[in-house]
Enzyme design. Structure first.
Site, PDB file in Angstrom:
ATOM      1  N   TYR A  22       9.881  14.097  14.391  1.00  0.00           N
ATOM      2  CA  TYR A  22       8.790  14.591  15.239  1.00  0.00           C
ATOM      3  C   TYR A  22       7.396  14.450  14.617  1.00  0.00           C
ATOM      4  O   TYR A  22       6.402  14.812  15.255  1.00  0.00           O
ATOM      5  CB  TYR A  22       9.038  16.064  15.607  1.00  0.00           C
ATOM      6  CG  TYR A  22      10.368  16.272  16.312  1.00  0.00           C
ATOM      7  CD1 TYR A  22      10.619  15.687  17.544  1.00  0.00           C
ATOM      8  CD2 TYR A  22      11.374  17.055  15.739  1.00  0.00           C
ATOM      9  CE1 TYR A  22      11.839  15.859  18.191  1.00  0.00           C
ATOM     10  CE2 TYR A  22      12.594  17.234  16.379  1.00  0.00           C
ATOM     11  CZ  TYR A  22      12.819  16.633  17.603  1.00  0.00           C
ATOM     12  OH  TYR A  22      14.022  16.806  18.234  1.00  0.00           O
ATOM     13  N   HIS A  79      18.329  19.497  28.313  1.00  0.00           N
ATOM     14  CA  HIS A  79      19.695  19.002  28.407  1.00  0.00           C
ATOM     15  C   HIS A  79      20.630  19.904  29.206  1.00  0.00           C
ATOM     16  O   HIS A  79      21.744  19.508  29.517  1.00  0.00           O
ATOM     17  CB  HIS A  79      20.244  18.755  26.996  1.00  0.00           C
ATOM     18  CG  HIS A  79      19.301  17.957  26.144  1.00  0.00           C
ATOM     19  ND1 HIS A  79      18.903  16.676  26.472  1.00  0.00           N
ATOM     20  CD2 HIS A  79      18.627  18.272  24.995  1.00  0.00           C
ATOM     21  CE1 HIS A  79      18.045  16.232  25.553  1.00  0.00           C
ATOM     22  NE2 HIS A  79      17.856  17.183  24.651  1.00  0.00           N
ATOM     23  N   HIS A  99       9.445  13.264  25.878  1.00  0.00           N
ATOM     24  CA  HIS A  99      10.113  13.533  24.606  1.00  0.00           C
ATOM     25  C   HIS A  99       9.444  12.699  23.536  1.00  0.00           C
ATOM     26  O   HIS A  99       9.137  11.524  23.767  1.00  0.00           O
ATOM     27  CB  HIS A  99      11.603  13.196  24.682  1.00  0.00           C
ATOM     28  CG  HIS A  99      12.284  13.974  25.751  1.00  0.00           C
ATOM     29  ND1 HIS A  99      12.570  15.312  25.627  1.00  0.00           N
ATOM     30  CD2 HIS A  99      12.670  13.618  26.999  1.00  0.00           C
ATOM     31  CE1 HIS A  99      13.120  15.739  26.744  1.00  0.00           C
ATOM     32  NE2 HIS A  99      13.184  14.739  27.600  1.00  0.00           N
TER      33      HIS A  99
HETATM   34  C1  DQA Z   1      12.675  16.607  22.194  1.00  0.00           C
HETATM   35  C2  DQA Z   1      14.103  16.082  22.188  1.00  0.00           C
HETATM   36  C3  DQA Z   1      15.096  17.192  22.430  1.00  0.00           C
HETATM   37  O1  DQA Z   1      16.425  16.698  22.424  1.00  0.00           O
HETATM   38  C4  DQA Z   1      14.981  18.248  21.337  1.00  0.00           C
HETATM   39  O2  DQA Z   1      15.858  19.313  21.602  1.00  0.00           O
HETATM   40  C5  DQA Z   1      13.590  18.716  21.132  1.00  0.00           C
HETATM   41  C6  DQA Z   1      12.503  17.749  21.202  1.00  0.00           C
HETATM   42  C7  DQA Z   1      11.651  15.510  21.813  1.00  0.00           C
HETATM   43  O3  DQA Z   1      10.460  15.737  21.985  1.00  0.00           O
HETATM   44  O4  DQA Z   1      12.043  14.450  21.324  1.00  0.00           O
HETATM   45  O5  DQA Z   1      13.353  19.880  20.820  1.00  0.00           O
HETATM   46  O6  DQA Z   1      12.354  17.063  23.492  1.00  0.00           O
END
Ligand code: DQA
Length: 140
Positions: A22, A79, A99
Site C-alpha cells: 500500500y 469482499h 483499490h
Molecule cells: C484494498 C484491497 C482489499 O482487499 C484490502 O482488504 C484492503 C485494501 C486495496 O486498496 O488494495 O484493505 O482495498
C-alpha cells in the site's frame, strides 16, 4: 463538481501497514494530494474514513444531494458487505470502486467484490494513483 473520497476498514493504517503493498504514505498525505488535485481542476472534495461497516453505509446514504460522485475504497468490506452494496444501490450518486493493490494478483478471497455490480466502475492496482484515476473518471 464535488466529490467524496470514502475509505473503509484499515485504510487509516495506510503508510504503516504492509508498505510493500500500500506504499509508505499515510492516508492524510494521500488525501492532501487528492485535495490539491481536485481543487486544481476546479472541483471540491471531502474525505471520510471509518472502520465501522454501518458508519460507512451512513456516509454513503448521507452523500445524497451533496456530491456528484463518490470514490470508495471499502477495504476488506469490499469482499463481503452486502450492507454496503445495498447502500450504494440505494442512492443515485455514482460510486467508483477503488483499490490500491491489484486484488486479482493476491489471495483468492480478494478476487471477489460484492460491490462492483452496483458501482459505476472500478479502478485498481495503481497504488495511490488509483484514487486520482477514479476522480478523473468523473470529469474526463
Ligand atoms: C484494498 C484491497 C482489499 O482487499 C484490502 O482488504 C484492503 C485494501 C486495496 O486498496 O488494495 O484493505 O482495498
Amino acid at each position: 463538481m464535488k466529490f467524496l473520497v470514502l475509505n473503509g476498514v484499515n485504510l487509516n493504517m495506510t503508510g504503516v501497514r504492509e508498505k510493500g503493498i500500500y506504499g509508505g504514505e499515510t492516508l492524510e498525505q494521500i488525501n492532501a494530494e487528492l485535495k490539491q488535485f481536485c481543487e486544481g481542476q476546479g472541483h471540491g472534495v471531502d474525505f471520510a474514513q471509518t472502520n465501522l461497516e454501518g458508519e460507512l453505509c451512513s456516509f454513503i446514504q448521507n452523500a445524497r444531494g451533496k456530491y456528484d460522485g463518490i470514490v470508495l475504497n471499502a477495504g476488506a468490506f469490499t469482499h463481503y458487505s452486502y450492507a454496503i452494496r445495498d447502500a450504494i444501490a440505494a442512492i443515485d450518486v455514482p460510486v467508483v470502486e477503488v483499490h490500491m493493490s491489484n486484488v486479482h494478483a493476491r489471495e483468492e478471497f480478494r478476487k471477489k467484490s460484492v460491490l462492483t455490480e452496483v458501482c459505476k466502475g472500478e479502478i485498481l492496482g495503481f497504488g495511490k494513483k488509483s484514487y486520482k484515476l477514479a476522480l478523473e473518471s468523473f470529469w474526463l
